[in-house]
Write a protein that holds these residues in place. Structure first.
Motif, short mmCIF file in Angstrom:
data_model
loop_
_atom_site.label_atom_id
_atom_site.label_comp_id
_atom_site.label_asym_id
_atom_site.label_seq_id
_atom_site.Cartn_x
_atom_site.Cartn_y
_atom_site.Cartn_z
N LYS A 1 17.72 -23.12 15.73
CA LYS A 1 18.40 -21.91 15.24
C LYS A 1 17.39 -20.87 14.80
O LYS A 1 16.27 -21.19 14.37
N SER B 1 20.39 -25.28 29.25
CA SER B 1 20.95 -25.03 30.59
C SER B 1 21.48 -26.30 31.23
O SER B 1 22.31 -26.25 32.14
N LEU C 1 20.08 -28.30 18.26
CA LEU C 1 19.71 -26.96 18.71
C LEU C 1 18.73 -26.32 17.75
O LEU C 1 18.70 -26.62 16.55
N THR D 1 21.44 -17.59 15.31
CA THR D 1 21.76 -17.75 16.72
C THR D 1 21.15 -19.03 17.25
O THR D 1 20.11 -19.51 16.75
N GLY E 1 25.86 -14.93 27.54
CA GLY E 1 25.25 -16.04 28.26
C GLY E 1 25.50 -17.34 27.53
O GLY E 1 26.64 -17.68 27.19
N ARG E 2 24.42 -18.05 27.24
CA ARG E 2 24.54 -19.32 26.53
C ARG E 2 24.19 -19.20 25.05
O ARG E 2 24.01 -20.20 24.36
N ARG E 3 24.06 -17.96 24.59
CA ARG E 3 23.69 -17.74 23.19
C ARG E 3 24.92 -17.62 22.31
O ARG E 3 25.87 -16.92 22.63
N ASP F 1 20.72 -21.16 21.24
CA ASP F 1 20.90 -21.13 22.69
C ASP F 1 21.26 -22.53 23.17
O ASP F 1 20.55 -23.51 22.89
#
Length: 775
Positions: free
Chosen positions: A712, A699, A710, A694, A671-673, A696
């Motif tokens: 983390k 959207s 982001l 990680t 996905g967006r990860r 994400d």
């Protein structure tokens, strides 16, 4: 391997005391390692193998108050009779290190034994052996090459008291103890001055008086005071050549190096500079024979220091100039042919001492091992290659084995010697830099290595390695290459990983600027160790090119995206290759981003290809000069539109001087990860940050000109996995991907053996579903 260059000598004779001498070798007419060969347990089955238990940096054993950056080495090691305490020479520190290996997985420093004496010029220990409760330490005290001197210190190990010191007849290089326990023998090298020019010769030539000799310590009785020392001259009283040595190079100036003694009290000693081997009967002190080691012409070797692993070179006949030596049995000896001033043949040999003839020679196969396991130092291609320096033979696990150390390749090759005329390669063991001492401890099934190279500036330190013959297997090394057209694929400096779409067990990596030409390498993960099965040169207009490729991503439709780091900002690019490796497109970073980059730029790429189109994700290693401190960037490039979108990524901080934290890789979790590697610049016991986080992606894309940071989450600390290998903890954790089998793989970059041990850790970290479930 002489005292002034980098002192130390393998105690080959001690190996005989501990378990007998065995045989040596591998067939020169067959590949040194055919795919499927296992460890010493048998062909293909790997019922048992050598497993690395620990690597102990000897600077940790320094005296209180000594700075950590002080050069500290461990050159030659001996062991107490119970097999539990190592004694290692430190020629730089003028001392002996004592290390407890009662628990071989956790070596423990026991301090040092200083050897300095007032009035002695050098006080440099060159070798050590053990007899009962005593250590025999030979020490170079020479004020000059023309006035060599030395001494033998007899040290009671229990209280570290020197109970006797005996002057030697010159500069000692090695000491060995007979299996019978009746004799110890010392090679008095009286080494040449590489800057001196003898009459009628060239700089560094022989002869250079005084000549070397052998001294014999008669170990009569249990008290050191009763031990007598006698000399075995290797020239006549008038300085002329002994008849037995007449066929050797410059026999009026013999320079003994390594010594080994068999069960019949017969000594064999190498005269490296003289390209010969001399045999001495110890009870009588009589030179019984001598023979030349001869010459070897090589083909299929790398002969140019050009940052290219090119195995098409050849060398004219060169003298072997053997250094290390070990008895195979009472007839055969094995030699490591390092070479010195005129030669070196990049391999090792087995000689029949009855005839003085070669019964087996490694040819180019020893160099091929270095290439196959990613341990080929191209900077040494024009000068003796991996430099096989030492050889020890012993019986472990019921098998006669030879251990051959590569001074410049940082490994030990293990061979089965069931037939001394046809040795078989069994396993390669990575070591720390410059393995000089090799010590077998058969009573405990152990092999110990000790290294002479200590690079404190790069934090790559000299160490003692402990390996054990155990049932089962360990991925050691964890990756190698297959043979193509009779030669192994050359590789190193793996700075990235990517899964291949649609392939369950296939990954790709790419070489970086350590090599002049860039290659995409295919890795088969279904085999252990993992195997590099294919090399694909990167080309432009049909010609191979070199890029500092720090990231690779395989495309769903075939071909690859490379992330290229530039020396300056504008040199940072995305490069698209077709399936044949040809450059199809070059995408520069946006000008404002490139302008803000320093020396660290593009460091990882990943690709997504779905209903939204193909997008390339790019990780920058460190922050731009125009961005907030501690925030680097992840970019997303839209292949169809050419548009860039940027996100901020918060990197960690460090308080260690000279260190910094940066991003090394980005990969798509789903996905967006994304998963991101963060690492520090530290290695060995100093290493702290080797982590996977990680993030994400939102959207909704950020507004132009903004840089949302982001959030983390820690997914995995990779440091325990790196340390679990028992080796030197590598600095550059640089590749990460999720394979088609759903497993997570990582790889370290060895920098082509520059400021590194050269070992590549290919890590299998587990199920992606499990590792990234909570992150």
């Amino acid at each position: 391997m002489t005292a002034r260059r980098t002192t130390g000598v393998l105690v080959a004779g001690l190996a005989t005391v501990l378990g007998g001498l065995g045989a040596a070798g591998a067939s020169a007419h067959t590949p040194a390692h055919a795919p499927g060969h296992g460890g010493p347990g048998g062909h293909g089955e790997r019922a048992s193998s050598f497993q690395r238990l620990a690597t102990y940096p000897v600077y940790l054993n320094r005296p209180d108050g000594e700075p950590a950056e002080t050069e500290t080495v461990a050159e030659i090691s001996a062991v107490t009779t119970d097999g539990r305490t190592l004694l290692s020479t430190d020629g730089v520190g003028k001392r002996i290190h004592l290390v407890d290996i009662s628990d071989p997985r956790r070596p423990r420093g026991l301090g040092v034994l200083p050897l300095t004496r007032e009035g002695d010029a050098e006080d440099e220990p060159t070798s050590v052996a053990v007899v009962g409760g005593y250590a025999l330490v030979v020490v170079n005290t020479s004020p000059s090459y023309t006035a060599p001197s030395g001494r033998l210190d007899v040290v009671r190990i229990s209280d570290r008291t020197t109970v006797r010191s005996v002057p030697l007849a010159g500069q000692p290089d090695s000491i060995a103890v007979a299996p019978s326990g009746r004799y110890a023998a010392i090679a008095i090298e009286n080494e040449r001055d590489e800057d001196a020019t003898p009459p009628g010769g060239e700089e560094g030539d022989l002869p250079q008086a005084p000549a070397g000799l052998v001294q014999v310590l008669d170990l009569a009785g249990t008290r050191p005071a009763s031990w007598g020392l006698r000399s075995v001259p290797l020239t006549d009283a008038d300085g002329s050549a002994l008849p037995a040595l007449a066929g050797l190079t410059e026999p009026t100036d013999p320079e003994p190096e390594y010594i080994t003694i068999n069960r019949r009290d017969q000594l064999a000693v190498t005269l490296q500079e003289n390209d010969g081997v001399v045999l001495v009967d110890l009870p009588t002190g009589r030179v019984t024979t001598a023979f030349s080691a001869g010459s070897v012409a090589l083909t299929g070797v790398d002969t140019e220091d050009d940052d290219v692993i090119d195995q098409t070179g050849s060398l004219p006949p060169l003298p072997r100039e053997p250094d290390g030596i070990a008895w195979v049995d009472d007839r055969y000896v094995a030699t490591a042919n390092e070479g010195d001033w005129r030669g070196g043949t990049r391999g090792w040999s087995v000689f029949d001492t009855r005839t003085g003839t070669v019964v087996w020679d490694a040819g180019n196969t020893f160099e091929q091992l270095a290439i196959r396991y990613g341990l080929h130092d191209d900077s040494r291609s024009d000068n003796k290659g991996a430099e096989p320096e030492n050889v020890v033979v012993s019986t472990l696990g019921g098998r006669r084995l030879a251990f051959v150390g590569a001074e410049r390749g940082n490994f030990v090759a293990v061979y089965d010697l069931a037939d001394p005329r046809h040795p078989r390669f069994r396993q390669l063991l990575p070591t720390t830099n410059g393995p000089e001492g090799l010590l077998a401890i058969p009573s405990r099934g152990l092999l110990v290595t000790s290294s002479e190279v200590d690079d404190a500036a790069a934090r790559v330190r000299a160490g003692i390695g402990v390996y054990a013959l155990r049932r089962g297997t360990q991925d050691l090394p964890s990756i190698r290459s297959a043979d193509v057209h009779g030669a192994p694929i050359g590789w190193g400096a793996l700075g990235a990983l990517s899964a291949v779409p649609g392939a369950r067990h296939r990954l790709v990596s790419v070489t970086d600027a350590a090599y002049a030409t860039t290659k995409v390498l295919t890795i088969d993960t279904s085999r252990r160790p993992a195997v590099i099965t294919r090399e694909l040169p990167v080309t432009r207009d049909g010609q191979p090119i070199g890029l500092d490729a720090e990231g690779v991503a395989a495309r769903r439709g075939g071909g690859y995206w490379l992330g290229v780091e530039g020396a300056k900002g504008p040199g940072n690019q995305l490069v698209r290759l077709d399936a044949r490796g040809a450059v199809q497109q070059v995408v520069p970073l946006p000008a404002d981003v490139a302008a803000g980059l320093g020396a660290q730029g593009v460091e990882g790429v990943a690709v997504t290809d779905d209903r939204a189109g193909e997008h390339v994700l790019v990780a920058l290693q460190r922050e731009l000069s125009t961005d907030p401190k501690g925030v680097t960037r992840i970019g997303r490039y839209d292949v169809r539109t050419g548009a860039w979108t940027w996100f901020g990524y918060p990197i960690g901080t460090t308080t260690t001087s000279g260190d910094w934290i940066g991003v090394s890789e980005v990969t798509v979790v789903g996905g967006r990860r994304l998963a991101v590697i963060e690492r520090d610049k530290l290695n060995g016991p100093d290493a702290r940050v080797k982590r996977v986080f990680t993030v994400d992606l939102p959207s909704t894309d950020p507004a132009p000109g903004t840089l949302p940071v982001l959030r983390k989450r820690l997914a995995l600390d990779v440091l325990p996995s790196l340390r679990a290998t028992g080796g030197w903890t590598q600095e550059k954790l640089e590749g990460l991907t999720i394979g088609g089998d759903g497993r997570v793989y990582a790889v370290t970059d060895d920098d082509g053996l520059d400021d590194a041990t050269g070992e590549t850790d290919f890590l299998r970290l587990g199920s992606a579903r499990s590792l990234f479930r909570r992150s």
